[in-house]
Design an enzyme around this catalytic site. Structure first.
Site, PDB file in Angstrom:
ATOM      1  N   GLU A   1     -68.955   6.158  45.538  1.00 40.72           N
ATOM      2  CA  GLU A   1     -68.248   5.505  44.420  1.00 40.72           C
ATOM      3  C   GLU A   1     -69.045   4.347  43.864  1.00 40.72           C
ATOM      4  O   GLU A   1     -68.657   3.180  43.989  1.00 40.72           O
ATOM      5  CB  GLU A   1     -66.916   4.924  44.912  1.00 40.72           C
ATOM      6  CG  GLU A   1     -65.796   5.883  44.965  1.00 40.72           C
ATOM      7  CD  GLU A   1     -64.503   5.212  45.412  1.00 40.72           C
ATOM      8  OE1 GLU A   1     -64.539   4.083  45.921  1.00 40.72           O
ATOM      9  OE2 GLU A   1     -63.457   5.836  45.265  1.00 40.72           O
TER      10      GLU A   1
ATOM     11  N   GLU B   1     -62.871  12.809  46.742  1.00 37.85           N
ATOM     12  CA  GLU B   1     -61.784  12.181  47.513  1.00 37.85           C
ATOM     13  C   GLU B   1     -60.474  12.359  46.777  1.00 37.85           C
ATOM     14  O   GLU B   1     -60.395  12.118  45.570  1.00 37.85           O
ATOM     15  CB  GLU B   1     -61.999  10.663  47.649  1.00 37.85           C
ATOM     16  CG  GLU B   1     -63.057  10.266  48.608  1.00 37.85           C
ATOM     17  CD  GLU B   1     -63.216   8.750  48.693  1.00 37.85           C
ATOM     18  OE1 GLU B   1     -62.247   8.013  48.402  1.00 37.85           O
ATOM     19  OE2 GLU B   1     -64.321   8.311  49.039  1.00 37.85           O
TER      20      GLU B   1
HETATM   21  C1  BG6 Z   1     -62.070   5.069  48.015  1.00 36.76           C
HETATM   22  C2  BG6 Z   1     -63.098   4.794  49.095  1.00 36.76           C
HETATM   23  O1  BG6 Z   1     -62.201   4.109  47.024  1.00 36.76           O
HETATM   24  O2  BG6 Z   1     -60.721   4.979  48.357  1.00 36.76           O
HETATM   25  C3  BG6 Z   1     -62.605   5.037  50.514  1.00 36.76           C
HETATM   26  O3  BG6 Z   1     -64.264   5.544  48.860  1.00 36.76           O
HETATM   27  C4  BG6 Z   1     -61.192   4.530  50.660  1.00 36.76           C
HETATM   28  O4  BG6 Z   1     -63.499   4.442  51.413  1.00 36.76           O
HETATM   29  C5  BG6 Z   1     -60.298   5.276  49.683  1.00 36.76           C
HETATM   30  O5  BG6 Z   1     -60.713   4.632  51.967  1.00 36.76           O
HETATM   31  C6  BG6 Z   1     -58.833   4.943  49.787  1.00 36.76           C
HETATM   32  O6  BG6 Z   1     -58.645   3.575  49.665  1.00 36.76           O
HETATM   33  P1  BG6 Z   1     -57.892   2.723  50.772  1.00 36.76           P
HETATM   34  O7  BG6 Z   1     -57.996   1.325  50.314  1.00 36.76           O
HETATM   35  O8  BG6 Z   1     -56.491   3.228  50.788  1.00 36.76           O
HETATM   36  O9  BG6 Z   1     -58.601   2.991  52.059  1.00 36.76           O
END
Ligand code: BG6
Length: 476
Positions: free
Chosen positions: A184, A378
């Protein structure tokens, strides 16, 4: 019709723990979980020098620093891979811990225990016929680089990154299918500490010059490792990744729609434009000038970016966002950036608005813009899970979230979008990157640990595990 590869993903700093066996301290090891701080607080944005000093003076097993424990994947990797294989995943995305391989970042030779750890994982995956997606750097950098250079503020960090990344590509090139140089990449703009290792001042002032030059150096590093991989004939494809927010205008007014265009450009497309097309967007010059940033870019840099664009554009997607020139509207949290409340959508306990069709809209926009295969790197639901009296975790809410988003991904493919893979984020429960909580869970496999590092860390498949396993089997 092309079949989507169904995957799962984790990141080293959130999963591994294992703050021993030669691993150096990294930026995530310095972050503390602070009860009741939400995602959009300073905790995710900037740490100060005092925070770093305190972290260095603490005991290495101090549970207030949850990333030092992660999900204890450094010990549990073998049984975790057993879950990954039983799920029947087509592809698994994991990241390399920079400080596990090069504890300070300045060593000439990598830490042998670290190399052995990844050797085993990558070999096991390849042996099981699971495609391997390596994120070369996901949010964590050795703290010694922060001490010397202030994170990615300095051009010399490109060479330190390349030393680590070349080792990774050399060592595992035969078994890796996809390489992502930086997770990201646009996150450095919203979360300079996580993305760029940039420490804040006591008043948390926002240093545009360091941030945009840091992003530029990361993009040069990405292009150079892409070039290197291609030069040595590494078989994996090179992927770039941005976080996408699927903006809607609050009102059907020209003003709100103009704001939407600008928000998309700066928040979402900026880095993808550079990495996928080799050119800075036309809109950057004005934005940089408006914020007093003189970019440290040379003609040689421009040539590097132009000649080494990525093969695949990937994005993370969790929820959609609303923008408006009306600044008085109620704000709600989202991944990396807060947004305005969308009354037509339900939200997670952490306030992230759930919008499955937003994934399909984003997939169209990304594919239309770059005309390269795309990936949903993701997607997933962060939720609290409870073990029921029957000893199981009935996470129907997660199944529903995943099912609805995957359905939209499939619809996008039917509409002509070339989606190569979709990854369930945090397939095994991991520490939240935003709020440092273990109890914000994404996994289909539960890890018995709480926010303070208490628990057995034993694994337990949730109902979503069996659902995803059957989903993958029926989509072969
Ligand atoms: C993304 C990241 O922005 O979001 C991850 O690449 C992260 O590392 C994921 O875990 C979810 O965000 P969070 O804050 O709920 O862990």
């Amino acid at each position: 019709m092309k079949r989507i590869l169904w995957g799962g993903a984790t990141a080293a700093s959130q999963y591994e723990g294992g703050f021993y066996d030669g691993k150096g301290m990294d930026t995530q090891d310095c972050r503390r979980w602070i009860p009741r701080l939400s995602n959009d607080t300073i905790q995710t944005r900037l740490l100060t020098e005092a925070d770093i000093r305190n972290a260095k003076n603490s005991r290495s097993d101090d549970c207030r620093f949850p990333f030092r424990m992660g999900s204890r994947g450094y010990e549990y990797w073998e049984s975790d891979l057993h879950y990954i294989t039983s799920l029947g995943l087509d592809v698994y995305r994991l990241s390399i811990s920079w400080a596990r391989l090069f504890p300070t970042g300045f060593e000439d030779q990598p830490n042998p225990e670290g190399v052995m750890y990844y050797d085993r994982i990558i070999r096991t995956l390849a042996h099981a016929g699971i495609k391997v997606f390596i994120t070369i750097n996901h949010y964590a950098m050795p703290i010694a680089i922060v001490d010397k250079y202030g994170g990615w503020r300095h051009r010399d960090v490109i060479d330190l990154y390349l030393k680590m990344a070349k080792f990774v590509v050399d060592r595992w090139q035969e078994n890796v299918d996809y390489w992502l140089p930086v997770n990201e990449i646009n996150s450095g703009y919203f979360s300079p500490y996580n993305g760029l290792g940039i420490i804040g001042t006591i008043d948390y002032s926002y240093d545009y010059r360091s941030i945009f030059n840091g992003l530029h150096y990361q993009m040069i590093a990405s292009a150079l490792i892409t070039k290197y991989g291609r030069d040595i004939g590494a078989r994996g494809k090179f992927v770039c990744m941005v976080s996408c927010f699927d903006y809607y205008a609050l009102h059907p007014t020209p003003e709100d729609n103009m704001k939407l265009v600008h928000d998309e450009q700066i928040n979402q497309w900026w880095c993808a434009d550079v990495l996928a097309t080799g050119e800075y967007g036309y809109y950057t010059e004005k934005f940089l000038a408006d914020h007093g940033v003189v970019l440290d870019i040379t003609d040689k840099d421009r040539g590097i970016l132009r000649s080494n664009t990525c093969d695949i554009v990937s994005f993370s997607y969790y929820s959609s966002s609303i923008c408006s020139v009306d600044e008085k509207r109620e704000q709600v949290p989202g991944n990396l950036v807060p947004t305005l409340r969308n009354a037509s959508l339900e939200a997670t306990e952490w306030g992230w608005q759930i919008d499955p069709m937003g994934l399909r809209i984003t997939a169209h926009k990304v594919y239309d813009r770059y005309r390269k295969p795309i990936m949903v790197a993701e997607n997933g639901l962060g939720a609290r899970d409870n073990v029921d009296s029957d000893g199981r975790i009935h996470d129907n809410y997660r199944i529903s979230y995943l099912e609805r988003h995957m359905e939209q991904a499939e619809l996008a493919v039917r509409e002509g979008v070339d989606i190569e893979a979709y990854f369930v984020w945090g397939i095994i429960d991991i520490v939240s990157a935003g709020s440092c909580e273990m109890e914000k869970r994404y996994g289909v496999v539960y890890v018995d640990a709480d926010n303070e590092g208490r628990g057995t860390y034993k694994r337990l498949p949730k109902d979503s595990f069996y659902w995803y396993r059957d989903f993958i089997a029926s989509h072969r």
